[in-house]
Design a protein around this motif. Structure first.
Motif, PDB file in Angstrom:
ATOM      1  N   THR A  53       0.842  -1.186   0.000  1.00 33.86           N
ATOM      2  CA  THR A  53       0.000   0.000   0.000  1.00 33.86           C
ATOM      3  C   THR A  53       0.880   1.239   0.000  1.00 33.86           C
ATOM      4  N   ALA A  54       0.307   2.351  -0.433  1.00 35.76           N
ATOM      5  CA  ALA A  54       0.996   3.639  -0.393  1.00 35.76           C
ATOM      6  C   ALA A  54      -0.029   4.707  -0.048  1.00 35.76           C
ATOM      7  N   CYS A  55       0.286   5.549   0.898  1.00 33.54           N
ATOM      8  CA  CYS A  55      -0.638   6.629   1.262  1.00 33.54           C
ATOM      9  C   CYS A  55       0.142   7.916   1.489  1.00 33.54           C
ATOM     10  N   ILE A  56      -0.532   9.025   1.238  1.00 35.99           N
ATOM     11  CA  ILE A  56       0.096  10.333   1.363  1.00 35.99           C
ATOM     12  C   ILE A  56      -0.145  10.877   2.766  1.00 35.99           C
ATOM     13  N   LEU A  57       0.927  11.166   3.460  1.00 33.13           N
ATOM     14  CA  LEU A  57       0.837  11.691   4.815  1.00 33.13           C
ATOM     15  C   LEU A  57       0.537  13.189   4.782  1.00 33.13           C
ATOM     16  N   LYS A  58       0.182  13.733   5.936  1.00 37.15           N
ATOM     17  CA  LYS A  58      -0.147  15.153   6.008  1.00 37.15           C
ATOM     18  C   LYS A  58       1.046  16.048   5.704  1.00 37.15           C
ATOM     19  N   ASN A  59       2.265  15.523   5.874  1.00 37.46           N
ATOM     20  CA  ASN A  59       3.460  16.301   5.555  1.00 37.46           C
ATOM     21  C   ASN A  59       3.844  16.205   4.079  1.00 37.46           C
ATOM     22  N   GLY A  60       3.030  15.507   3.287  1.00 32.38           N
ATOM     23  CA  GLY A  60       3.271  15.415   1.852  1.00 32.38           C
ATOM     24  C   GLY A  60       4.117  14.238   1.425  1.00 32.38           C
ATOM     25  N   LYS A  61       4.724  13.547   2.386  1.00 35.84           N
ATOM     26  CA  LYS A  61       5.515  12.365   2.047  1.00 35.84           C
ATOM     27  C   LYS A  61       4.599  11.178   1.769  1.00 35.84           C
ATOM     28  N   VAL A  62       5.143  10.170   1.100  1.00 34.88           N
ATOM     29  CA  VAL A  62       4.377   8.973   0.752  1.00 34.88           C
ATOM     30  C   VAL A  62       4.920   7.794   1.549  1.00 34.88           C
ATOM     31  N   LEU A  63       4.028   7.105   2.243  1.00 33.03           N
ATOM     32  CA  LEU A  63       4.409   5.946   3.051  1.00 33.03           C
ATOM     33  C   LEU A  63       4.044   4.668   2.306  1.00 33.03           C
ATOM     34  N   ALA A  64       5.061   3.866   1.963  1.00 36.90           N
ATOM     35  CA  ALA A  64       4.855   2.550   1.345  1.00 36.90           C
ATOM     36  C   ALA A  64       4.982   1.490   2.429  1.00 36.90           C
ATOM     37  N   VAL A  65       4.034   0.551   2.437  1.00 39.26           N
ATOM     38  CA  VAL A  65       3.921  -0.386   3.558  1.00 39.26           C
ATOM     39  C   VAL A  65       3.830  -1.827   3.062  1.00 39.26           C
ATOM     40  N   GLY A  66       4.697  -2.676   3.616  1.00 38.51           N
ATOM     41  CA  GLY A  66       4.580  -4.111   3.438  1.00 38.51           C
ATOM     42  C   GLY A  66       4.660  -4.570   1.997  1.00 38.51           C
ATOM     43  N   GLY A  67       3.913  -5.633   1.683  1.00 38.58           N
ATOM     44  CA  GLY A  67       3.920  -6.205   0.348  1.00 38.58           C
ATOM     45  C   GLY A  67       4.708  -7.494   0.285  1.00 38.58           C
ATOM     46  N   TYR A  68       4.991  -7.895  -0.941  1.00 38.48           N
ATOM     47  CA  TYR A  68       5.698  -9.149  -1.209  1.00 38.48           C
ATOM     48  C   TYR A  68       6.809  -8.847  -2.207  1.00 38.48           C
ATOM     49  N   ASN A  69       7.951  -9.492  -2.064  1.00 40.39           N
ATOM     50  CA  ASN A  69       9.082  -9.198  -2.954  1.00 40.39           C
ATOM     51  C   ASN A  69       9.419 -10.353  -3.893  1.00 40.39           C
ATOM     52  N   GLY A  70       8.500 -11.316  -3.980  1.00 41.47           N
ATOM     53  CA  GLY A  70       8.740 -12.480  -4.825  1.00 41.47           C
ATOM     54  C   GLY A  70       9.345 -13.641  -4.080  1.00 41.47           C
ATOM     55  N   ILE A  71       9.856 -13.375  -2.875  1.00 41.33           N
ATOM     56  CA  ILE A  71      10.461 -14.412  -2.047  1.00 41.33           C
ATOM     57  C   ILE A  71       9.808 -14.477  -0.670  1.00 41.33           C
ATOM     58  N   SER A  72       9.608 -13.322  -0.070  1.00 41.47           N
ATOM     59  CA  SER A  72       9.071 -13.290   1.287  1.00 41.47           C
ATOM     60  C   SER A  72       8.105 -12.124   1.462  1.00 41.47           C
ATOM     61  N   VAL A  73       7.286 -12.256   2.494  1.00 41.26           N
ATOM     62  CA  VAL A  73       6.360 -11.195   2.877  1.00 41.26           C
ATOM     63  C   VAL A  73       7.128 -10.152   3.677  1.00 41.26           C
ATOM     64  N   LEU A  74       6.791  -8.882   3.498  1.00 42.01           N
ATOM     65  CA  LEU A  74       7.573  -7.792   4.069  1.00 42.01           C
ATOM     66  C   LEU A  74       6.870  -7.121   5.245  1.00 42.01           C
ATOM     67  N   ASN A  75       7.670  -6.776   6.258  1.00 37.64           N
ATOM     68  CA  ASN A  75       7.182  -5.898   7.318  1.00 37.64           C
ATOM     69  C   ASN A  75       7.830  -4.529   7.228  1.00 37.64           C
ATOM     70  N   SER A  76       8.682  -4.333   6.230  1.00 33.61           N
ATOM     71  CA  SER A  76       9.398  -3.071   6.078  1.00 33.61           C
ATOM     72  C   SER A  76       8.496  -1.988   5.506  1.00 33.61           C
ATOM     73  N   THR A  77       8.801  -0.747   5.839  1.00 36.10           N
ATOM     74  CA  THR A  77       8.083   0.404   5.307  1.00 36.10           C
ATOM     75  C   THR A  77       9.105   1.487   4.970  1.00 36.10           C
ATOM     76  N   GLU A  78       8.727   2.366   4.053  1.00 29.55           N
ATOM     77  CA  GLU A  78       9.635   3.447   3.665  1.00 29.55           C
ATOM     78  C   GLU A  78       8.870   4.684   3.235  1.00 29.55           C
ATOM     79  N   LEU A  79       9.583   5.813   3.256  1.00 29.86           N
ATOM     80  CA  LEU A  79       8.994   7.119   2.974  1.00 29.86           C
ATOM     81  C   LEU A  79       9.616   7.725   1.726  1.00 29.86           C
ATOM     82  N   TYR A  80       8.767   8.264   0.854  1.00 29.61           N
ATOM     83  CA  TYR A  80       9.240   9.013  -0.311  1.00 29.61           C
ATOM     84  C   TYR A  80       9.101  10.493  -0.032  1.00 29.61           C
ATOM     85  N   ASP A  81      10.203  11.235  -0.217  1.00 29.95           N
ATOM     86  CA  ASP A  81      10.219  12.677  -0.029  1.00 29.95           C
ATOM     87  C   ASP A  81      10.164  13.333  -1.409  1.00 29.95           C
TER      88      ASP A  81
END
Length: 356
Positions: A42-70
């Motif tokens: 998933t990806a959602c736009i935060l109130k500060n304008g950054k984008v939060l990407a959450v979880g997903g699958y990478n073709g090998i394993s399920v992810l708990n990692s998240t990251e921010l796009y500035d």
């Protein structure tokens, strides 16, 4: 495209004016890549304008990692990890700016857990569990700030149950039973506050049924059925209040058909078709009121995009993305640009991102 620019320079109290040609790049431009390749995230736009990407699958394993796009820097940075790895979940931005992630699948079982992300601390905390584990469901933020979760799959059956999350208490309560069980459906919050749920898979076949959740009465009622049976489609609310539904699996193929729901009369009408049938694509409402669809799948993975004009009710082919992708995300940034991230290209999970 070229743009003629004029600029003045003052030198020793003398003003010099000169003209130059500036190249304006149109279409899709690559931007910073995510630190982790992922799809069905998933990806959602935060109130500060950054984008939060959450979880997903990478073709090998399920992810708990998240990251921010500035958007100002054009880069992704890692942020706090979720407690639980998941894909096929939902992410909702609450009134207080926190992000609620609910449900999903961890490659072993469907999840009933939910977590909250606090952008101020960049950390996750667990919150109340849903009554039912589910993935491929929908989540909608209501006018009162509560979050409605509907349908999905629990590893055994497709669900007709719905639940409400109250951010003030951090708990879930039941929100009635839909008239039809469904996953892979869409949910759209209408101008009057009702939630339109449409299509999906009911456990035995794809559906064209639609229903409305009335938050004031906490009840579900059927509304006009779509003209076309579909699941894996997408939906977008237009500036005129109508709901545009595009693509999806039909009875036996990927559809290019699109239709409009008019909440004032509770009926659907077919509008012009896309050039390409597609499933697991994205729809984005642009600042000019037009709608951009990107990628998806139709016997091959697509890098094509198309633009819908509500005034003429017509589609036009648009700039081609640099990468074919489905199960990706698309986010409309504060400056009107569209960020597309991740996805699956048929061979590998993608970490690339591009901007329109």
């Amino acid at each position: 495209m070229f743009h003629l620019c004029t600029e003045n320079i003052v030198l020793n109290d003398t003003i010099f004016q000169f003209e130059y040609i500036q190249t304006v790049l149109l279409g899709w431009l690559n931007t910073g890549s995510m630190n982790t390749a992922r799809y069905w995230h998933t990806a959602c736009i935060l109130k500060n304008g950054k984008v939060l990407a959450v979880g997903g699958y990478n073709g090998i394993s399920v992810l708990n990692s998240t990251e921010l796009y500035d958007p100002s820097a054009g880069i992704w940075i890692t942020t706090g990890n979720m407690k639980n790895a998941r894909y096929g979940h939902t992410a909702s931005v609450l009134r207080n700016g926190n992000v609620l992630v609910a449900g999903g699948y961890n490659d072993i079982s469907a999840l009933n857990s939910a977590e909250l992300y606090d952008p101020s601390t960049e950390t996750w905390i667990e919150t109340g569990n849903m009554s039912n584990a589910r993935y491929a469901h929908t989540a909608s933020v209501l006018r009162n700030g509560n979050v409605l979760v509907a349908g999905g799959y629990n590893d055994i059956s497709v669900l007709n149950s719905a639940e409400l999350y109250d951010p003030s208490t951090g708990t879930w309560i039941k929100a009635g039973i839909m008239n039809s069980a469904r996953d892979g459906h869409t949910a759209s919050v209408l101008r009057n506050g009702n939630v339109l749920v449409a299509g999906g898979f009911n456990g035995s076949r794809r559906s064209n049924s639609a229903e409305l959740y009335d938050s004031s009465r906490e009840s579900w009622t059927t509304t006009g059925s779509m003209n076309i049976v579909q699941a894996g489609h997408t939906a977008c609310i237009l500036t005129n209040g109508k709901v545009l539904v595009t693509g999806g699996w039909g009875t036996n193929h990927r559809r290019n058909a699109t239709e409009l729901y008019d909440s004032s009369i509770g009926t659907w009408i077919i509008t012009s078709s896309m050039s390409n049938g597609r499933i697991e694509h994205t729809l984005s409402l642009l600042t000019n009121g037009k709608v951009l669809t990107t990628g998806g799948y139709n016997s091959q993975f697509l890098n094509s995009t198309e633009l819908y004009d509500p005034l003429t009710e017509s589609w036009t082919t648009f700039y081609t993305m640099n990468k074919a992708r489905c199960y990706h995300t698309a986010s409309v940034l504060a400056d009107g640009r569209v960020l597309v991230s991740g996805g699956w290209d048929g061979s590998v999970s993608l970490n690339s991102s591009e901007l329109y």
